[in-house]
Write a protein that holds these residues in place. Structure first.
Motif, short mmCIF file in Angstrom:
data_model
loop_
_atom_site.label_atom_id
_atom_site.label_comp_id
_atom_site.label_asym_id
_atom_site.label_seq_id
_atom_site.Cartn_x
_atom_site.Cartn_y
_atom_site.Cartn_z
N ARG A 46 0.83 -1.21 0.00
CA ARG A 46 0.00 0.00 0.00
C ARG A 46 0.86 1.27 0.00
O ARG A 46 0.62 2.20 -0.77
CB ARG A 46 -0.95 -0.02 1.21
N ILE A 47 1.89 1.30 0.85
CA ILE A 47 2.74 2.50 0.91
C ILE A 47 3.58 2.63 -0.37
O ILE A 47 3.81 3.73 -0.87
CB ILE A 47 3.62 2.53 2.20
N LEU A 48 4.00 1.50 -0.93
CA LEU A 48 4.72 1.54 -2.21
C LEU A 48 3.83 2.10 -3.32
O LEU A 48 4.26 2.93 -4.11
CB LEU A 48 5.15 0.12 -2.61
N SER A 49 2.59 1.65 -3.35
CA SER A 49 1.65 2.12 -4.36
C SER A 49 1.42 3.63 -4.20
O SER A 49 1.35 4.36 -5.19
CB SER A 49 0.33 1.35 -4.22
N SER A 50 1.30 4.08 -2.96
CA SER A 50 1.13 5.53 -2.71
C SER A 50 2.29 6.32 -3.27
O SER A 50 2.12 7.39 -3.86
CB SER A 50 1.01 5.81 -1.21
N ASP B 131 16.75 6.27 -9.07
CA ASP B 131 16.97 5.22 -8.06
C ASP B 131 15.70 5.09 -7.22
O ASP B 131 15.50 5.79 -6.24
CB ASP B 131 18.17 5.58 -7.19
N GLN B 132 14.83 4.17 -7.63
CA GLN B 132 13.53 4.02 -6.97
C GLN B 132 13.67 3.63 -5.50
O GLN B 132 12.93 4.14 -4.64
CB GLN B 132 12.70 2.95 -7.69
N ILE B 133 14.60 2.75 -5.22
CA ILE B 133 14.73 2.24 -3.85
C ILE B 133 15.18 3.36 -2.91
O ILE B 133 14.59 3.57 -1.84
CB ILE B 133 15.71 1.04 -3.81
N LYS B 134 16.21 4.09 -3.34
CA LYS B 134 16.71 5.19 -2.50
C LYS B 134 15.61 6.24 -2.26
O LYS B 134 15.40 6.70 -1.14
CB LYS B 134 17.92 5.83 -3.18
N SER B 135 14.92 6.62 -3.33
CA SER B 135 13.89 7.65 -3.20
C SER B 135 12.72 7.17 -2.37
O SER B 135 12.17 7.93 -1.57
CB SER B 135 13.39 8.08 -4.59
N PHE B 136 12.33 5.92 -2.56
CA PHE B 136 11.20 5.40 -1.77
C PHE B 136 11.53 5.42 -0.29
O PHE B 136 10.70 5.80 0.55
CB PHE B 136 10.82 3.98 -2.20
N ARG B 137 12.75 5.01 0.06
CA ARG B 137 13.12 4.97 1.49
C ARG B 137 13.12 6.37 2.10
O ARG B 137 12.78 6.55 3.27
CB ARG B 137 14.48 4.29 1.66
N ARG B 138 13.48 7.35 1.31
CA ARG B 138 13.42 8.74 1.81
C ARG B 138 11.97 9.19 1.96
O ARG B 138 11.63 9.90 2.90
CB ARG B 138 14.19 9.66 0.86
N PHE B 139 11.13 8.78 1.02
CA PHE B 139 9.69 9.09 1.13
C PHE B 139 9.11 8.47 2.40
O PHE B 139 8.28 9.07 3.08
CB PHE B 139 8.94 8.57 -0.10
N PRO C 55 11.27 -6.22 -7.03
CA PRO C 55 10.31 -6.90 -6.16
C PRO C 55 10.06 -6.07 -4.88
O PRO C 55 10.94 -5.31 -4.45
CB PRO C 55 11.00 -8.22 -5.79
N VAL C 56 8.88 -6.23 -4.29
CA VAL C 56 8.50 -5.44 -3.12
C VAL C 56 9.58 -5.48 -2.04
O VAL C 56 9.97 -4.44 -1.48
CB VAL C 56 7.16 -5.97 -2.54
N GLU C 57 10.10 -6.68 -1.75
CA GLU C 57 11.03 -6.82 -0.61
C GLU C 57 12.32 -6.02 -0.80
O GLU C 57 12.98 -5.64 0.18
CB GLU C 57 11.36 -8.30 -0.35
N ASP C 58 12.70 -5.70 -2.06
CA ASP C 58 13.94 -4.96 -2.30
C ASP C 58 13.87 -3.53 -1.78
O ASP C 58 14.90 -2.90 -1.54
CB ASP C 58 14.27 -4.93 -3.80
N TYR C 59 12.68 -3.00 -1.64
CA TYR C 59 12.52 -1.61 -1.20
C TYR C 59 12.68 -1.46 0.32
O TYR C 59 12.83 -0.36 0.81
CB TYR C 59 11.14 -1.07 -1.62
N PRO D 138 8.41 -8.79 3.86
CA PRO D 138 7.76 -7.84 2.94
C PRO D 138 7.38 -8.48 1.60
O PRO D 138 6.52 -7.97 0.88
CB PRO D 138 8.82 -6.75 2.74
N GLY D 139 8.03 -9.59 1.27
CA GLY D 139 7.75 -10.26 0.00
C GLY D 139 6.47 -11.07 0.02
O GLY D 139 5.98 -11.49 -1.03
N ASN D 140 5.90 -11.30 1.21
CA ASN D 140 4.66 -12.06 1.31
C ASN D 140 3.48 -11.10 1.46
O ASN D 140 3.22 -10.59 2.53
CB ASN D 140 4.70 -13.00 2.53
#
Length: 272
Positions: free
Chosen positions: A84-88, A129-137, A221-225, A252-254
């Motif tokens: 849900r938070i990833l989708s947001s 860099d999606q992972i870096k930006s998502f973690r900051r979000f 994959p979700v768990e990588d974030y 997080p992968g489940n």
């Protein structure tokens, strides 16, 4: 306070507490179809007639009377907090909204400036860099929820339990809470328990995804974030969601829930 985020069919066959990012567009269209035999032409969030919504002033007394007397079957739908938070993030932060602009005007520039987030350029289509930006979000989302800084928390990333509790605290009671991840099964269980003017065949209903195509596609994959720190932040924000709605915090992968929702527990814990 009343019943914010509550929708009801005109026929009063069913009441739904909207939880953002949990199939609400599809659910709203199914409700509309069940009354009118057709889908609303456009985004169901924009509909101002053909359905009762708490945001429409004339609907408020009708909804209030119904919910307080438990006059209709009431339900809501939940989703794994990780997805849900990833989708947001991809929809609201990286995406261009249906009005052709960024979500909430100055929100994205604020995030770029204060949290160093990248969003894929002006159109959200460039590599970043999606992972870096998502973690900051995620840090920003935690700050809004924990301290209401640099702004109030947004409905798309505030906890599901917060949305769901307002309905209970003000006198409502849910007959059903089902999972986005088991949508057809859950929605069918609602339809089986109510009388509708027009029969709904879930196998032929399109999925109405208002956020589809707004932002970049998830590249991993979700768990990588979610590293250890991200998981800690997610727990801080969504602890009750994991516990009440039986989602797997450890993995997080489940995305699937570990068991059904205990409605009595939800009413007891969220009704205070």
């Amino acid at each position: 306070m009343g019943f914010p985020g509550t929708w009801m069919t005109e026929s009063e066959s069913v009441v739904y507490r909207v939880v953002p990012k949990c199939a609400c567009s599809t659910i709203g269209q199914i409700m509309f179809y069940s009354d009118h035999g057709r889908f609303f032409d456009g985004d169901i969030h924009d509909a101002t007639d053909g359905m009762h919504k708490w945001a429409i002033e004339a609907s408020q007394p009708v909804i209030e009377r119904n919910v307080k007397t438990h006059g209709s079957y009431a339900f809501t739908c939940v989703r794994n907090p990780y997805t849900r938070i990833l989708s947001s993030f991809f929809d609201k932060i990286c995406g261009i909204q249906r009005n052709g602009k960024r979500y909430r005007g100055n929100l994205v520039p604020l995030l770029i400036q204060k949290y160093g987030i990248e969003v894929g350029g002006p159109d959200g289509k460039q590599e970043f860099d999606q992972i870096k930006s998502f973690r900051r979000f995620l840090l920003f989302a935690r700050d809004t929820i924990r301290w209401k800084k640099p702004m109030e928390p947004d409905i798309h990333w505030s906890a599901m339990s917060g949305h769901i509790s307002t309905f209970i605290v003000n006198g409502g009671r849910y007959n059903n809470i089902f999972f986005t991840e088991k949508f057809d099964e859950g929605m069918q269980s609602v339809l089986d328990d109510i009388k509708v003017k027009h029969k709904v065949d879930l196998k032929t209903i399109p999925r109405f995804n208002e956020s589809e195509g707004h932002g970049p596609k998830r590249a991993h994959p979700v768990e990588d974030y979610f590293d250890d720190l991200s998981m800690h932040l997610v727990w801080e924000i969504y602890k009750r969601d994991f516990q009440l709605f039986r989602y797997d915090f450890e993995n997080p992968g489940n995305k699937m829930p570990k068991g059904p929702v205990d409605l009595d527990e939800v009413h007891a814990k969220l009704g205070k």
